[in-house]
Design an enzyme around this catalytic site. Structure first.
Site, short mmCIF file in Angstrom:
data_model
loop_
_atom_site.label_atom_id
_atom_site.label_comp_id
_atom_site.label_asym_id
_atom_site.label_seq_id
_atom_site.Cartn_x
_atom_site.Cartn_y
_atom_site.Cartn_z
N ASP A 165 -3.01 -0.96 -4.35
CA ASP A 165 -2.20 0.22 -4.04
C ASP A 165 -2.18 0.43 -2.53
O ASP A 165 -3.24 0.44 -1.88
CB ASP A 165 -2.76 1.45 -4.74
CG ASP A 165 -1.81 2.63 -4.67
OD1 ASP A 165 -0.84 2.64 -5.46
OD2 ASP A 165 -2.02 3.52 -3.84
N GLU A 208 4.38 1.89 -4.92
CA GLU A 208 3.64 1.09 -3.93
C GLU A 208 2.45 0.38 -4.56
O GLU A 208 1.51 -0.02 -3.87
CB GLU A 208 3.17 1.97 -2.77
CG GLU A 208 2.22 3.08 -3.15
CD GLU A 208 2.91 4.39 -3.51
OE1 GLU A 208 2.27 5.45 -3.39
OE2 GLU A 208 4.10 4.35 -3.92
#
Length: 330
Positions: A165, A208
């Protein structure tokens, strides 16, 4: 008005999945006999508990040179049977467009020319890949992961799952705009792809968040690969999309969690959840770091440190890898 003589199309038989993990995949029927079933040796493998190991057969019957071949679908005494256009059958001749149901999967029999085949391949790619990064979609990632874990000798095979992440990604969009944000995700995907080996699988999970699984890799090897991804992204200059400022760049970091198969779990869904738990521990501990789900043994820790020693310059007598204490465990 005379009719125009059209050139004969090069039509070839194929099965196209209309449901399941191989949605839109065209499977050419190139052999005289094609077996459909759950067995690894089946010509068309359908990974479905309701499908028998050898469930059905498609046989090509050729007449003389002036006749088109016919294609015969036969039930191989399967437990749950075959349904052709909704009707259970034992043996039938297939027609273009017929829909075959075995287990929970539906396949369509089609006669395709080269343009049709290319169209199906493009559709499959759109469904299975993220259009921004070119990485697998999360659905396709889980499909590959489940398939790898389902092999009969899976317990002897080792692989690692990485959940990743991007740290503070919202700041990129807020500071530089969404065009730069999209470009950054694209470049992160490229960084991950370039670091992974042939045979490894990478995916964009959405937003993301990224994922990967590394084939034939123990936990220490997964950690080393994760650290390589983390450090590469930390050092990378990412593009800023702004009119009149073509050379501007920005920096960003990433946090990564690692879990291993089968030591942490032999269930692929649980394995991803474990890697995700390790990822969020990396976030809690300050971000820009790699965390393993389980505690490493002393021997595993030494292996990981030795593997990294040749890649990172020493800092005050210790490698940067050791001094940052990037390996954390549960």
């Amino acid at each position: 008005m005379s009719a125009i003589q059209r050139p004969k199309r090069d039509l070839r038989p194929a099965l196209v999945f209309l449901s399941g993990d191989f949605l839109a995949v065209p499977i050419p029927l190139e052999r005289e006999e094609v077996i459909l079933g759950r067995a690894l040796e089946a010509d068309v493998r359908v990974n479905d508990k309701k499908v028998s190991r050898q469930h059905a057969r498609i046989t090509t019957v050729r007449g003389d040179e002036t006749e088109e071949p016919t294609y015969i679908l036969t039930d191989l005494d399967s437990r749950n049977g075959i349904f052709l256009n909704g009707q259970r059958i034992k043996q039938e001749t297939l027609q273009n467009g017929d829909k075959i149901t075995i287990g929970e999967h539906i396949l369509r029999f089609e006669m395709l020319d080269e343009i049709d085949r290319e169209y199906q391949r493009q559709i499959r790619r759109l469904l299975s890949h993220d259009d921004l990064t070119g990485l697998l979609s999360s659905r396709s990632f889980f499909s590959e992961l489940r398939r790898e874990a389902s092999y009969p000798d899976a317990e002897k095979r080792r692989f690692c799952v990485l959940m990743m992440d991007v740290d503070y990604f919202k700041n990129v969009n807020d500071t530089y705009g969404h065009l730069t944000g999209s470009k950054t995700l694209e470049e992160i995907g490229l960084c991950i792809t370039q670091i992974l080996r042939s045979g490894d699988v990478a995916s964009r999970f959405g937003g993301e968040e990224f994922a990967a699984f590394l084939m034939d890799a123990e936990l220490t090897q997964g950690i080393v690969a994760a650290e390589r991804i983390r450090s590469t992204i930390e050092e990378q200059e990412f593009s800023v999309i702004r009119q009149g400022k073509p050379t501007e760049s920005h920096h960003i970091t990433i946090s990564i969690g690692v879990a291993s198969f089968p030591d942490d779990s032999s269930d692929p869904i649980e394995l991803v959840e474990m890697a995700d738990s390790a990822l969020y521990r990396a976030k809690r501990e300050g971000r820009n770091r790699v965390c393993a789900y389980r505690e490493l043994s002393e021997e595993e820790t030494k292996k990981a440190q030795l593997a990294r020693r040749d890649e990172i310059e020493p800092v005050n007598g210790k490698s940067e890898f050791e001094s940052r204490n990037q390996i954390s465990e549960f």
